[in-house]
Design a protein around this motif. Sequence first.
Motif, PDB file in Angstrom:
ATOM      1  N   PHE A 145       0.211   8.898  77.218  1.00 28.13           N
ATOM      2  CA  PHE A 145       1.498   9.600  76.729  1.00 28.13           C
ATOM      3  C   PHE A 145       1.481  11.161  76.767  1.00 28.13           C
ATOM      4  O   PHE A 145       2.608  11.584  76.459  1.00 28.13           O
ATOM      5  CB  PHE A 145       2.288   8.843  75.742  1.00 28.13           C
ATOM      6  CG  PHE A 145       2.578   7.196  76.068  1.00 28.13           C
ATOM      7  CD1 PHE A 145       3.624   7.012  76.365  1.00 28.13           C
ATOM      8  CD2 PHE A 145       1.351   6.491  75.524  1.00 28.13           C
ATOM      9  CE1 PHE A 145       3.795   5.564  76.632  1.00 28.13           C
ATOM     10  CE2 PHE A 145       1.602   5.089  76.038  1.00 28.13           C
ATOM     11  CZ  PHE A 145       2.919   4.653  76.338  1.00 28.13           C
TER      12      PHE A 145
ATOM     13  N   ALA B  69       4.938   4.544  73.297  1.00 29.73           N
ATOM     14  CA  ALA B  69       3.773   5.174  72.892  1.00 29.73           C
ATOM     15  C   ALA B  69       3.395   4.400  71.652  1.00 29.73           C
ATOM     16  O   ALA B  69       1.987   4.141  71.504  1.00 29.73           O
ATOM     17  CB  ALA B  69       3.863   6.629  72.690  1.00 29.73           C
TER      18      ALA B  69
ATOM     19  N   ARG C  47      10.501   6.228  75.343  1.00 31.64           N
ATOM     20  CA  ARG C  47       9.162   6.786  75.353  1.00 31.64           C
ATOM     21  C   ARG C  47       8.325   6.923  74.080  1.00 31.64           C
ATOM     22  O   ARG C  47       7.132   6.511  74.009  1.00 31.64           O
ATOM     23  CB  ARG C  47       9.314   8.293  76.167  1.00 31.64           C
ATOM     24  CG  ARG C  47       7.825   8.778  76.729  1.00 31.64           C
ATOM     25  CD  ARG C  47       7.589   8.074  78.161  1.00 31.64           C
ATOM     26  NE  ARG C  47       6.355   8.459  78.812  1.00 31.64           N
ATOM     27  CZ  ARG C  47       5.516   7.577  79.109  1.00 31.64           C
ATOM     28  NH1 ARG C  47       5.779   6.518  79.437  1.00 31.64           N
ATOM     29  NH2 ARG C  47       4.342   8.303  79.629  1.00 31.64           N
TER      30      ARG C  47
END
Lengths: 294, 294
Positions: A105, A35, A31
């Motif tokens: 995000f 981002a 993740r």
Amino acid sequence: MDSARLWEGHRRRLEAYLQGLVFSEDPRLKRLVEAMRYSMLAGGKRVRPTICMESARVFGADPAHVLPSAAAVELIHTYSLIHDDLPAMDDDDFRRGRPTCHKVFGEALAILAGDAFFGEALTLITVHQDGTPEQILEVVRELADSTGVNGMVGGQVMDMMYTGTGGGDPETLHMIHAFKTGALIKSSARIGAILAGASVEEQENISEYARELGFCFQIVDDILNATSTTERLGKSAGSDAEQGKVTFVGVYGLDGARRAADESLARAVEALRRIEGDTAGLEQLALFVRHREH
Amino acid sequence: MDSARLWEGHRRRLEAYLQGLVFSEDPRLKRLVEAMRYSMLAGGKRVRPTICMESARVFGADPAHVLPSAAAVELIHTYSLIHDDLPAMDDDDFRRGRPTCHKVFGEALAILAGDAFFGEALTLITVHQDGTPEQILEVVRELADSTGVNGMVGGQVMDMMYTGTGGGDPETLHMIHAFKTGALIKSSARIGAILAGASVEEQENISEYARELGFCFQIVDDILNATSTTERLGKSAGSDAEQGKVTFVGVYGLDGARRAADESLARAVEALRRIEGDTAGLEQLALFVRHREH
């Protein structure tokens, strides 16, 4: 080769290099990497890295030689955009035509993605950039100069501090932008020159060019914010006036700002005249920066 | 000289050095500088810089020689604390016995103060640290390693990601802390060794010591968070369990965590045995880290 093809070549090489930056394959960091890549690969004008590559070329190096450092500069620029867009700062929802990093995000990951770019930029320079230890150290020193209190961060602080105060004298305005955007643009040009082995005098000339280019860039940013549309800019138009920012348009008026942009352009071109070698590309960049529409 | 006086000496020198860091005299940047100095001079254990100084001493250098780099490591640590405390992250109101940076100066300035520390740390190393270009470059590389995706930032991301999930296997737990706190502690020890001209083998031994010390430090942090009081810690006690963090206490239980801390301590001391020279101070530090009460 004409200038447009030259810049397009730099840009394509840079995009390919950035595409190759993965940072981590660990699923636990997926993740974060998403981002970072979301923000890093969102397009943008890539002014800083391409100026770094072209500066290297002007002083006799292969532009590909400086790719790690050029990419590093872009990572640092990207980090500053992510942080500047945060709700606690400029609170912008759009950047480069897409929702900002924190919109997609969340704030925590946006702050951390920005933070991570700094370390990753240093890795590019200290692990992947070829050059003598002295040159690499000089490159790191450039980034140190342009990213601390007397660089990018100080500029953003002053920008925020004077926003909404209705104040803003010409000296403060110049200082804000010399720090906020000028410092990193100047470093980009210098880094290309340093890695190409340019002399101190040559470094000074390209610095002056870049300094004026930086002002010109910011003045045009201010003009576009006041006169263009959100759709065309890919970021919120009219936001400067709405927020009461200190801008060249605010301090000098629209005509005054246009004149100031022309003067910076002229001084940038003048600095190029003192450089031996093919500076046609850099001159074309300055013209592009002055006359761009987004 | 006994170990306690040795550490006190390092600490006093470091505090004096940090006191002297002003960053800017410009009144427009006063508030930023205040926020930075507020966080930087809030006390704290100074584990990283003092370990850097002691590592230099063990390998034959004057600890004062590495002060700029030791201070740089502390600035980077301070930046990570400021960002970790932000509302979007751990949302902590107290740190080192005082309100956190964003509580006093607001979120925007806290984010920027953190950001500014990175550039300023680089300036300390590349402008103020004496050493060969190769050594200085190696120091920057250490910081690059420990501050990016596979260092501090990645650790914080994983920490947040697993918080509240009820999950957390031992492997992830170790990875979180090797990245989040271990990397910079290890770099601190290595930087002292590099600047003292230690051999690669010596650097490896001190790395192993520091790695285990880092684990021990974190395990004790987790134990204290579960068993101590806010007053004694100077930061919020019990917050780990409240937030559902992945901790050594959570994964191994309180007794298991204590055993793990003892094992790390033993391995740290074992690594010291392989180093020629006076490692009594480092051994005492490991004991302090294991048995500290805040």
